[in-house]
Write an enzyme that holds these catalytic residues in place. Structure first.
Site, PDB file in Angstrom:
ATOM      1  N   ARG A 236       0.891  -1.161   0.000  1.00  0.00           N
ATOM      2  CA  ARG A 236       0.000   0.000   0.000  1.00  0.00           C
ATOM      3  C   ARG A 236       0.920   1.197   0.000  1.00  0.00           C
ATOM      4  O   ARG A 236       1.772   1.348   0.877  1.00  0.00           O
ATOM      5  CB  ARG A 236      -0.908  -0.018   1.225  1.00  0.00           C
ATOM      6  N   ASP A 238       1.707   5.050   0.303  1.00  0.00           N
ATOM      7  CA  ASP A 238       1.212   6.278   0.905  1.00  0.00           C
ATOM      8  C   ASP A 238       1.445   7.466  -0.026  1.00  0.00           C
ATOM      9  O   ASP A 238       2.468   7.541  -0.720  1.00  0.00           O
ATOM     10  CB  ASP A 238       1.939   6.503   2.236  1.00  0.00           C
ATOM     11  N   GLU A 262      -2.489   5.196  -2.441  1.00  0.00           N
ATOM     12  CA  GLU A 262      -3.426   6.152  -1.853  1.00  0.00           C
ATOM     13  C   GLU A 262      -3.514   7.375  -2.757  1.00  0.00           C
ATOM     14  O   GLU A 262      -2.539   8.130  -2.885  1.00  0.00           O
ATOM     15  CB  GLU A 262      -2.964   6.572  -0.457  1.00  0.00           C
TER      16      GLU A 262
END
Length: 564
Positions: A236, A238, A262
Site C-alpha cells: 500500500r 502512501d 493512496e
C-alpha cells in the site's frame, strides 16, 4: 511415526513456499484485506514483549504516543483476524521513523519515516517481521505492508534542507538536491501537489525529489530487497498522488508485487489514470467511498449520488475489480461516529464487499468503534474491546464467507463468474439500489433501521419467473415473479432497512452457506399492492419461519415461499 511427521513438515513447508512467491495483481483478485496499526492492534504479551518503555497504563489516542503493539503481538491475534474470513493483512509502515517528541507528540503511527532502509525498532527486529510474514503465509494469508517514500519529516520547516540538519534528523537523504525546495501545496496545481511539501510548519514533511537518479536507484533497490527478504505480497503506497506517476512504474516493477496507492480525493478520472497510465496496479477507492457516504451515511441519503459515482467508477477504471473498497481508515472518521444507525452501516458494508474491488476493513470497524471523528481519535487501541464476537464481526464473517464461496465454487451467471463479471446497477430509487455482481444480486436501502410500510421492487432480477432465490444474509427464501421481478418489504418488525444478497436456489445449495435450502414450490403471485397490507404466507412447512415479500406496485411481483 518419524517418517509421517517428517512428511507433514515437508508438506507444510511446501504450502508456505507456495504462497511466499511474489503475488501479482491477478493473484490479489478476490482477496479481502484487514488493515491495522501495529502499535494499536494487539498489546505486548509473554511471547511478544514490548519494545517501548514505559508504556501508558491506558492507551489514550489523544496522547498520540506508543501503546506497545509489535509485529510479534500481531501474531498473537491472527486467529481473531482469520475468524472474520480475511485472507490478507495490511500493516502500518515498517521503516524507521523520527523518534523525538514533536508538537504532535510521537510517531506511533509509522508514517514519519526518516530512513526507509532501516526497520522501526519500536515494532521489532528483522526476525520478528519475518516471523509475522511466515505466520501469515502458514495460514494461506497474504502480507501487505504500507510504504512511505514521498517525504521525510522535519521539525524545522524553513531551514531543514541543509546537510547538517538532515544528518541530525537521521534522514536517509542528506544532500539538499535530494529534496524539492520548500513550498506548501496548492491543491489546484498538480505540479505543486507533486513537488511541494505536506505537513505544516510544526512538523514539515519535506518532499523527496523522486526525479533525482540517486533517490530513484536507492528506492528501487530497497523496495525489491524489502519484499523479497520479508516475503511481502503487496504494497500500500502512501501519498501516491504526491509523486509523479512515472516514478511508480519502475518502483512497483522493482518490488515485484501488487501495488495499490493512496490517491486521496473524489476525482475519478485522476484516480483512474494510475491504472490507465499503468503507473501501478490499483488505488484505494476514494471516489466510491464518497459515493457510499452520500448514499448510506444518513437515513434517506443521496442514493442517486452513490449510483452515479458507482457507474462512473465502473466506466472509467480499466480494472475496477482491483480497487480497494473501504468505509473507514486511519485518515477518515469512523463510520459509526457519523452514522449511528446499525442497518445503514450494514448496507454500506454489503456495498463495500459485493461491489467490484477488494474490501478493506480498518481495525475496530468490526467492533463498531465510534470514538473517532478523525486523526488521532480514530486510532484507538483495539484490546479494550476484548476482541468481542460482535454482531458486526459476524456480519463481516458472513460477507467474507459469501465471497469465498462464490469464488471457490466458480459460480456463474450468464457464463461469467464473480471475479470475471463487472457490477451492473439493476434498479434504483431515491432510497434503494439493486446491483448484480456475477451470481449475486445485492438489494440495499438507506431507509434506516425503523420498520416502514414500504417495499422496493426490482423489475428484472435476471432470474426466471416462478423460480426461487435465497437471501444469503438471512437464509430466507423468496420467489421470483413475472418478468423476473423480486420485491422486498421493510414493513415487518426487524426488517426495516435490511440489506439482501440473493442467489438462485440452485446456487445456494452448491455454496452451502445456508445449509440444505431444499426444493421450492411455486405459489401463484400475490396481488397485494400496498406495502402496509398484511402479506400472505404459505404454510408448506409450518415449523419454519416464513418471510413475506410485499409487492411494489408491479404486476406479478414476488411472492413468499416457505423456508425448507
Amino acid at each position: 511415526m518419524l517418517q509421517y511427521t517428517t512428511l507433514l513438515s515437508i508438506i507444510s513447508l511446501l504450502s508456505i513456499a507456495s504462497v511466499t512467491n511474489a503475488a501479482n495483481a491477478d493473484q490479489w483478485k478476490g482477496k479481502s484485506i484487514y488493515q491495522l496499526f501495529t502499535d494499536r492492534f494487539a498489546p505486548p504479551s509473554a511471547t511478544a514483549p514490548a519494545r517501548t518503555s514505559p508504556l501508558p497504563e491506558t492507551c489514550d489516542p489523544i496522547q498520540q504516543t506508543w501503546c506497545g503493539g509489535t509485529w510479534l503481538s500481531i501474531i498473537d491475534k491472527l486467529d481473531y483476524i482469520q475468524g472474520m474470513g480475511f485472507d490478507a493483512v495490511w500493516i502500518s509502515p515498517v521503516s524507521q521513523n523520527i523518534d523525538v517528541y514533536t508538537p504532535y507528540n510521537y510517531a506511533y503511527h509509522g508514517y514519519w519515516v526518516n530512513d526507509p532502509l532501516v526497520l522501526n525498532p519500536r515494532f521489532g527486529s528483522s526476525d520478528d517481521l519475518k516471523a509475522l510474514s511466515n505466520a501469515l503465509h502458514a495460514r494461506g494469508m497474504y502480507f501487505m505492508v504500507d510504504v512511505v517514500v514521498n517525504n521525510i519529516p522535519s521539525l524545522n520547516a524553513y531551514d531543514a534542507v541543509n546537510s547538517t540538519a538532515l544528518k541530525l534528523d537521521g534522514s536517509l537523504w542528506t544532500d539538499p538536491s535530494e529534496f524539492h525546495p520548500q513550498c506548501w501545496i496548492d491543491y489546484s496545481n498538480q505540479t505543486s501537489v507533486e513537488n511541494c511539501w505536506l505537513g505544516d510548519d510544526k512538523v514539515a514533511l519535506m518532499d523527496v525529489n523522486t526525479e533525482n537518479p540517486t533517490v530513484v536507484s536507492t528506492l528501487n533497490s530497497w523496495i525489491g530487497n524489502l519484499t523479497s527478504t520479508y516475503g511481502i505480497d503487496g504494497l500500500r503506497i502512501d501519498a501516491a498522488k504526491h509523486v509523479p506517476g512515472t516514478f511508480w512504474t519502475k518502483f512497483c516493477a522493482a518490488s515485484g508485487v501488487f501495488c495499490i496507492g493512496e490517491v486521496y480525493g473524489s476525482d475519478i478520472d485522476f484516480a483512474a489514470s494510475f491504472q490507465t497510465e499503468k503507473w501501478m496496479d490499483s488505488v484505494l477507492g476514494y471516489p466510491l467511498y464518497y459515493g457510499i457516504v452520500n448514499g448510506f451515511g444518513t437515513p434517506s441519503g443521496n442514493m442517486s449520488s452513490f449510483v452515479e459515482i458507482a457507474q462512473q467508477t465502473l466506466a472509467t477504471f480499466p480494472q475496477p475489480g482491483l480497487l480497494g473498497n473501504f468505509i473507514e481508515n486511519h485518515d477518515l472518521p469512523r463510520w459509526r461516529n457519523t452514522t449511528s444507525d446499525s442497518q445503514l452501516a450494514y448496507n454500506a458494508m454489503v456495498a463495500q464487499f459485493i461491489f467490484d474491488g477488494l474490501p478493506i476493513v480498518y481495525y475496530g470497524q468490526e467492533q463498531d468503534f465510534s470514538h473517532g471523528a478523525g486523526d488521532p481519535y480514530n486510532r484507538a487501541a483495539l484490546w479494550p474491546s476484548n476482541y468481542a464476537n460482535t454482531t458486526t464481526y459476524q456480519h463481516i464473517r458472513r460477507l467474507n464467507d459469501i465471497r469465498h464461496a462464490v469464488i471457490t465454487n466458480g459460480t456463474q451467471f450468464n457464463g461469467k463468474n464473480f471475479l470475471d463479471s463487472q457490477t451492473t446497477i439493476v434498479a434504483s430509487t431515491k432510497t434503494d439500489v439493486a446491483f448484480r455482481k456475477g451470481p449475486l444480486l445485492a438489494v440495499l436501502t438507506n431507509r434506516g433501521s425503523p420498520s416502514v410500510a414500504q417495499a422496493f421492487g426490482v423489475p428484472t432480477s435476471g432470474w426466471s419467473a416462478q423460480s426461487a432465490v435465497i437471501d444469503l444474509l438471512s437464509c430466507k427464501q423468496y420467489a421470483v415473479g413475472s418478468g423476473g421481478a423480486i420485491s422486498v418489504s421493510y414493513a415487518a418488525s426487524g426488517y426495516g432497512g435490511m440489506p439482501y444478497i440473493f442467489v438462485s436456489q440452485t446456487d445456494a445449495a452448491a455454496l452451502k452457506i445456508c445449509g440444505d435450502v431444499g426444493v421450492a414450490t411455486y405459489v401463484s403471485a400475490n396481488s397485494t399492492t400496498q406495502a402496509s397490507s398484511a402479506s400472505t404466507t404459505v404454510p408448506i412447512q409450518a415449523s419454519k419461519e416464513l418471510l413475506s415479500v410485499l409487492a411494489a406496485g408491479l404486476v406479478g411481483l414476488a411472492v413468499t415461499l416457505s423456508l425448507v
